[in-house]
Structure formats: C-alpha cells, structure tokens
Design an enzyme around this catalytic site. Structure first.
Site, mmCIF file in Angstrom:
data_model
loop_
_atom_site.group_PDB
_atom_site.id
_atom_site.type_symbol
_atom_site.label_atom_id
_atom_site.label_comp_id
_atom_site.label_asym_id
_atom_site.label_seq_id
_atom_site.Cartn_x
_atom_site.Cartn_y
_atom_site.Cartn_z
ATOM 1 N N SER A 290 0.904 -1.120 -0.007
ATOM 2 C CA SER A 290 0.126 0.045 0.039
ATOM 3 C C SER A 290 0.875 1.221 -0.114
ATOM 4 O O SER A 290 2.050 1.164 0.301
ATOM 5 C CB SER A 290 -0.957 -0.006 1.320
ATOM 6 O OG SER A 290 0.040 0.484 2.280
ATOM 7 N N ASP A 291 0.237 2.439 -0.420
ATOM 8 C CA ASP A 291 1.192 3.697 -0.211
ATOM 9 C C ASP A 291 0.997 3.937 1.246
ATOM 10 O O ASP A 291 0.189 3.134 1.968
ATOM 11 C CB ASP A 291 0.585 4.721 -0.963
ATOM 12 C CG ASP A 291 1.480 5.619 -1.117
ATOM 13 O OD1 ASP A 291 2.710 5.824 -0.439
ATOM 14 O OD2 ASP A 291 1.618 6.757 -1.969
ATOM 15 N N ALA A 292 1.936 4.846 1.648
ATOM 16 C CA ALA A 292 2.142 4.941 3.343
ATOM 17 C C ALA A 292 0.663 5.246 3.871
ATOM 18 O O ALA A 292 -0.009 6.184 3.460
ATOM 19 C CB ALA A 292 3.051 6.244 3.462
#
Ligand code: BGC
Length: 770
Positions: A290-292
């Site tokens: 996932s992105d942050a």
C-alpha cells in the site's frame, strides 16, 4: 542389556536426535538455496505462526532523524516486521538485518525499501527531465547506476518507477513521472524497470522495482494532491494504465496501490484494480504494497468503518503488504487486526497465505536469504565512482529542452568578458537536485553559478546576485524533516537585493538568469493553484530585460510554469528542470556549446493555469478554431498551448522528407511500416527526436486528433541524413472503445505525421480493411 549399556544407548539416541534436530533447525529446506523458490516458500510457510505471517505483511518507516534503533529491535527479533523503509545508512541496515537473520525464530531477512527515484548518492535529473531526453537507453543506464548505489547501502527495493500520467501541472507530482503521454510513458516505464532490476533483481547491484501509484493518481481533481479521480474506463485503459502494463510486461516485481479514490473506490481497496486488472487481465505475479498509511486511510475516505475493517478490505482487495507509520510495530492496520480477522473468519487462511507467499517469494527471488547484508567496505567506492558523475552530467545535458533561441544567442560567444548570474536558484545546491533527494552529499552538487565559473575562459568575470527570494506559503513536510529554508527577507533587504541584481546586470556583458522553483515546490504534497513564477521573479526578469543586454533564461523547476511574458521578450530560454548533482556543469556545457540541446517536452506547456488540463491527444469535437464561426474555445486567449508536446530546439536544424508507408492498405492485424528521412540541415552536430503521430479518421468511438506511436532520438552530423523506421502493428492501432466496452481495432483510414513535435506537418495515410 546391562543398565549402563541401556544408559549409553539412550545417550547415543538422544545425541542423534539432537543432532538431527539441530541440523533440521540449522538447515531447513527453506534455507537451502538449491531448492526451487516454491518449495522453499512452502517449507517456510509451514513453520510460521499466524503472527509471523502477519509480521511479513508489516512494513514500517524508520527515520533516523528522530527514531532510535531500540524502538525497532524487539519487533525485528519477534518477527513482527517484514520490511522497513526510509533507511539509508548501511551500518544501521546491517544492524537491523543481523537481528532479523540471527535472532528471530525463522531468520527471515528484512526487505529494506527506499524511494530511489532519480538517483541515490549521485542525483540524476528528475523523472520529468529524464523523460524529456526521449532516450530510453539513457533512462535504463541511469536507473542501473541508481540501483548500484542504493543496493550497495543495503537497500533492495525501490519505490519506483512512478508511472502516473499527469496532464495537470498544478499537481506537484508531475515532476516524478514521464509526463502526459501513455506511449512515451510506457517506453520510459519499461526502461526504468530494466535499469533497476536488470534481468534478475537478485544479481549484484540490482533492486526490486515497484511501479506506483496504481492507478489513476495523476488525475487528481483540481491538481490537488491525494484528491479523488474520476476516470472513464476508456481513459483508464487508453491513457492511465499503459505505463503500468508496460512495467508488468517488463517483469516489475512489485506494485504500490495509490492513495486516492478512483471513481469512488479507493485504489487501496479496489479489487477491480488489484485483482481484475493486475492479476486476471495482466497476469502480474509480484506483490502489492500500500502507499504510506493508505490502508488506515480507507476510514478517512468514508469507505472503511474503522482501521480493522480497513485491514480486511485492503487485504481481500489485493494489498499484500501494508506500509505504515505506526508508533510501535503492532499498531498498523494489518498488524493489529489481521490475526483477529482470521480467527473470526472475516479473512480466510488462503487469503492471508496468498499475501504472505507473494512477499516471501519476492525475498527469495531477491536473493535476500543468501545475501542479506550490505558490504560496508565497498559503499564509499561505489558511491564515488567517477563514472556515475559522468553519467549524471550526460543525463542532465540530454534532458534539457531548448525552448527559445532568437538570433542564435546560444551557444554563447566567447567574446563576453563579464557574466552576471542572477536569480534565487542560480547558486542553490539544494534546488539543482529536485524532490526525493535524501541520500546524497548535497555539498557535492554543482550549481549553475559553479558550473559557469568552471566553464568560462580565464579572465572572464562571473558575478552573482540572487535578486529575489522565493518561498512556499507554508513549509513542505519534507522541509520539516530535512531542514527549513532561511527566513524570508525583510522589505528593506528585498529592495536592496533587487536593486543590486539590476545594477550587476547593467554592468555586465551577458546575463544568465536562473529562475523557477525550489525543489519542494513540486513533488509530493506540493500542488499549486497557479503556475506563475513564484515571488518577484518575473518582475526581476522584466527589469533586467529592459536593460537591452543579451539575456539567457535558465529554468530550474519541476513543472511547466507560466512564462508567456518571457517567450516574446527573452531571446534564449533553456528548460533544465531539476537536473541533478552535475546540473550546473551540464547547463554550462549547453550554454557554451560543449553539448547541444536535444530534449523535447514530455508535456504540453500551457499559456496559463486557465488552460489546464491541456494535452495534445484530445478529441476534436468541433471544427478547429482556425476556422470562422462557433469554434473559439476561449475568447481571451488562444486554445493552443505555449509550447506543444514533443517540442524542443537544437543548435542546428533538421528537415524531414520522404515520408512513406510500406503499403497503402493493410488488413486488420497486419503491420504497416513507416519510414522517413531526417537530415541535419545546419552547421553543427545535433540530435533530433523523430516522432510519429497517428489519427484514426473514424471508428467505434471518437479518436484523439493525434497520438504518439513511435519515436527515435537520432544523432546527425551536419549534412547527414538518416532513414528512421517505425512499425504500426496491432498494439499501436488498437484501443479500448467505450462503445463496445473492450479492445478493438477498427477498419479505418489513418493519418500519419512524422516530425520534431506534435504539430508535425509532413503527412501521409494508410487504410486498414477487414
Ligand atoms: C508516497 C510514495 C512513497 C512513499 C514512501 C508516500 O507518501 O506517496 O510515493 O513511495 O511515501 O516514501
């Protein structure tokens, strides 16, 4: 048996058992490098507890600036962390790795990731600049060096390439990608994957690549970072997805799910994107991160009920690993709730295992179990390899775009005996590098002023004045991590510096103005409502231009800016973007003619923010505005851009002729060959990017006025002529049709243009029949 014999036999048996156990523990099949990866993963997974499995899906940030190693070490020992990111110091990386490999129960190495976007120790031009080179071979070489430097420090995974198509320069992250075009974007994407991973990410000096941000992030409403995107299926398949597809075809090992909503479904919770498109349609075999904090953020979207719901929905949608910034290793959405979901049946064992398997497979394939450590003794020599600096200089030369050169002011004459270098970016080491430059030695970056000083012949006076100061309205998140800018000047200093710069210009023969934007004015969380030059830069340019002296404008920036005032008054304009560590030298090479500009714009350059979004491959739904009638799109400014996509000048001139197709008619599915002669008609050697555009005259859906379908950067000596060939096969002539909701190739007439930009006039046509 006598009792002592029995005792002896028991001791012998116990010893044997212990030995067997020791052997089994010391060398279980998953640690046997000669076994196939599948077997190793099966064996390892059969030994893992649920918590250890969840641990492999947990990726955490580690910021040495404000975190202590002790915060991470227990989690590493207990197998609660699968990956760490944002570490660049090989000693700390090795220290953490040793704990995972020697002290955790199953000895699973940590995968260290970092944003190696355009270099690591040596900073190359920002991605938008690299795309301006239209040189896929260069892009591949650049990312090979970036991988070499990062992997030397123990980083084995880069969060690149960034493949978001961007058609809105207000969006700060336009700087991180290859611009507006799917065809160019796809070529650059594949080249980057090849550069990072080579033929095998496990081989020395290579990294696992991660294509991001999947998908549609560049279409953020209003150009506001992280905002939702509404993209039709046709636009998604024809425009936004092709670079990702190209990366998958090139073997990219991982993908990052984007932050935003795509048509009301967050990309990080989208089974359509992560399963239907990525796995089913494309056969992607790598893993998804996932992105942050994007998993926990599903709550913010109004999508997930709470963090725990978010974890279940992201995992089942197809996010294998969660990237998060928790307070402690078990406070991420995955680490705090996946075990519970498994117990309660919300997530199945098969779903959890699928994600864990993909992450472990990547670790085995990256060779981490065999080579977990960085060789600290080699880091400095690899980072300081002079070949890297040489390549950085070449890359910066090849990425610059010459926008204007009235009266051939460039290359500069040696007759100038005093040069005024003016502007807030002229001597800024920080800004020559561009966003995502965190691991370099900033002191070694070469500014434009330094490059010019090193270039001019002895006796030429080079003096500098910043003239104005510029600042963001509020500091960027990265500034808070990596150092604030000095406070803005007071009013008195502002007036004084401005006047000083004008006076310096007045007393000099030649003025090089270096204007644009700070590195943190583009990039993540750096969107902007206007594309004007910030601060009083334009005013300074106007005052200095009014002196009537020769002025060269060098732009240092990460997005097209409103320079419409300058393009009719300033004789020479060079777009250098953020050109990297060697930027100052490369710019001086270009200005003084030791290198010739050959870059071309990978984006359409607007006249003003009011034209945004503006891109060349648009549909023409009304007669062109060059005709009279109800045709004007704006009555206050022309609809045409300031500079078209693909545009860029050279110090020489090129002519195109003899455009021909292999056959005037071809059957559906049959390729058509196109060739053209390109000649250097000037007096200097130079390189031209020959670009091929098509237009399909009719079909099941309206088609864009032009679409790039081929390009080649050709080097030509004065008077030299070369034939450039392109193939238009099924992939180039097929599109996703909104009318038939699928991929089609229509029988139709196709116009073909080849030339030096997207307004090329040399034209031919061919027909595709059933
Ligand atoms: C960015 C990603 C980046 C990640 C890790 C996020 O904020 O959107 O592009 O890879 O941080 O640094």
């Amino acid at each position: 048996m006598k009792p002592n014999r029995i005792l002896l036999a028991c001791v012998a048996a116990a010893l044997l058992l212990t030995n067997t156990l020791t052997f089994a523990t010391a060398r279980p099949p998953y640690l046997n490098r000669s076994l196939p990866v599948d077997r190793r993963v099966d064996d390892l997974m059969s030994r893992m507890t649920v918590d250890e499995k969840v641990g492999q899906l947990n990726q955490l940030f580690y910021f040495s600036q404000f975190m202590k190693p002790e915060m991470m070490e227990p989690g590493l020992r207990e197998g609660k962390i699968g990956s760490l990111l944002f570490m660049t110091d090989p000693a700390t990386i090795n220290r953490f790795q040793k704990i995972a490999v020697e002290q955790s129960r199953l000895k699973i190495p940590i995968l260290f990731g970092f944003d190696v976007i355009h270099g690591f120790h040596t900073i190359f031009p920002v991605p938008l600049a690299l795309a301006s080179s239209w040189d896929t071979n260069l892009v591949e070489r650049v990312q090979t060096v970036a991988a070499r430097e990062a992997s030397a420090a123990g980083i084995r995974w880069t969060f690149a390439p960034m493949l978001d198509i961007a058609r809105d320069p207000r969006w700060g992250r336009i700087v991180e990608g290859a611009g507006e075009d799917p065809f160019l974007g796809a070529r650059i994407a594949a080249a980057q994957v090849r550069g990072f991973q080579g033929s095998d990410p496990a081989s020395p000096g290579r990294l696992l690549a991660c294509m991001k941000h999947f998908a549609g992030y560049g279409a953020a409403a209003g150009g506001r970072d992280y905002d939702g995107a509404y993209i039709s299926d046709a636009e998604l398949y024809n425009v936004y997805l092709p670079p990702f597809k190209a990366a998958v075809d090139a073997g990219v090992g991982s993908a990052m799910s984007a932050y935003m909503d795509l048509n009301d479904v967050p990309a990080t919770g989208s089974a359509f994107l992560l399963r239907d498109v990525l796995r089913t349609q494309w056969g992607f075999k790598g893993f998804v991160v996932s992105d942050a904090n994007a998993v926990g953020n599903l709550v913010t979207h109004g999508f997930a009920e709470d963090k725990s719901d978010a974890a279940a929905r992201a995992l089942t949608a197809g996010v294998d690993m969660e990237m998060s910034l928790p307070i402690d290793p078990v406070s991420g959405a995955y680490s705090s709730s996946l075990a519970k979901h498994l117990q309660e049946g919300r997530v199945t064992k098969a779903q959890l295992d699928e994600a864990v398997r993909r992450v472990l497979e990547a670790k085995f394939k990256a060779g981490l179990f065999e080579n977990p450590y960085a060789d600290e003794s080699r880091v400095a020599s690899i980072h300081n390899d002079p070949d890297h600096r040489r390549l950085a200089r070449i890359a910066a030369q090849r990425s610059a775009v010459l926008l204007r050169n009235e009266g051939n002011l460039l290359p500069l004459d040696t007759k100038f005996s005093s040069v005024a270098v003016i502007g807030p970016l002229a001597d800024s080491k920080r800004d020559i590098r561009g966003s995502w430059s965190f691991a370099d030695d900033i002191k070694s970056a070469v500014t434009v002023l330094e490059g010019i000083r090193a270039k001019v012949r002895p006796g030429v006076k080079v003096e500098y004045a910043p003239g104005v100061d510029i600042a963001r309205a509020y500091p960027s998140i990265f500034e808070t991590f990596f150092g604030r800018r000095p406070a803005a000047w007071g009013e008195a200093q502002r007036r004084e510096e401005f006047d000083k710069a004008v006076a310096l210009a007045r007393s000099s023969d030649l003025i090089v103005m270096v204007l644009g934007q700070h590195e943190e004015m583009s990039g993540e969380a750096a969107s902007q409502s206007s594309i004007e030059l910030p601060g009083r830069q334009r005013e300074l340019l106007e005052s200095i231009s009014a002196l009537g002296k020769p002025v060269v404008l060098v732009l240092i920036n990460g997005r097209p800016l409103d320079i419409s005032w300058a393009v009719t008054r300033v004789p020479a304009i060079l777009e250098a973007w953020h050109p990297g560590t060697e930027g100052g030298n490369a710019i001086a090479d270009l200005l003084w003619g030791d290198a010739t500009p050959g870059g071309k714009l990978p984006v359409t350059w607007p006249r003003s923010a009011g034209q945004i979004p503006i891109y060349y491959a648009r549909n023409l739904t009304q007669e062109p505005e060059t005709k009279q009638g109800f045709t004007s799109r704006y009555w206050d400014i022309p609809t045409s851009p300031l500079y078209p996509f693909g545009y860029g000048l050279s110090y020489t001139t090129f002519t195109y002729s003899n455009l021909r197709v292999s056959k005037p008619t071809a059957k559906l599915g049959e390729p058509v060959e196109v060739s053209v002669d390109v000649e250097n008609t000037g007096r200097r050697s130079g390189e031209e990017v020959a670009q091929l555009y098509i237009h399909q005259r009719s079909g099941s859906a309206s088609r864009p006025v032009r679409e790039l379908k081929g390009f080649e950067r050709v080097a030509l000596a004065p008077g030299e002529k070369k034939t450039v060939r392109f193939t238009l096969g099924k992939p180039e002539l097929t599109y996703w049709s909104a009318a038939s909701k699928g991929w089609v190739q229509d029988p139709a007439t196709f116009d073909v243009w080849v030339g030096g930009d997207s307004t090329a006039t040399l034209q031919t046509k061919f027909q595709i029949t059933r």
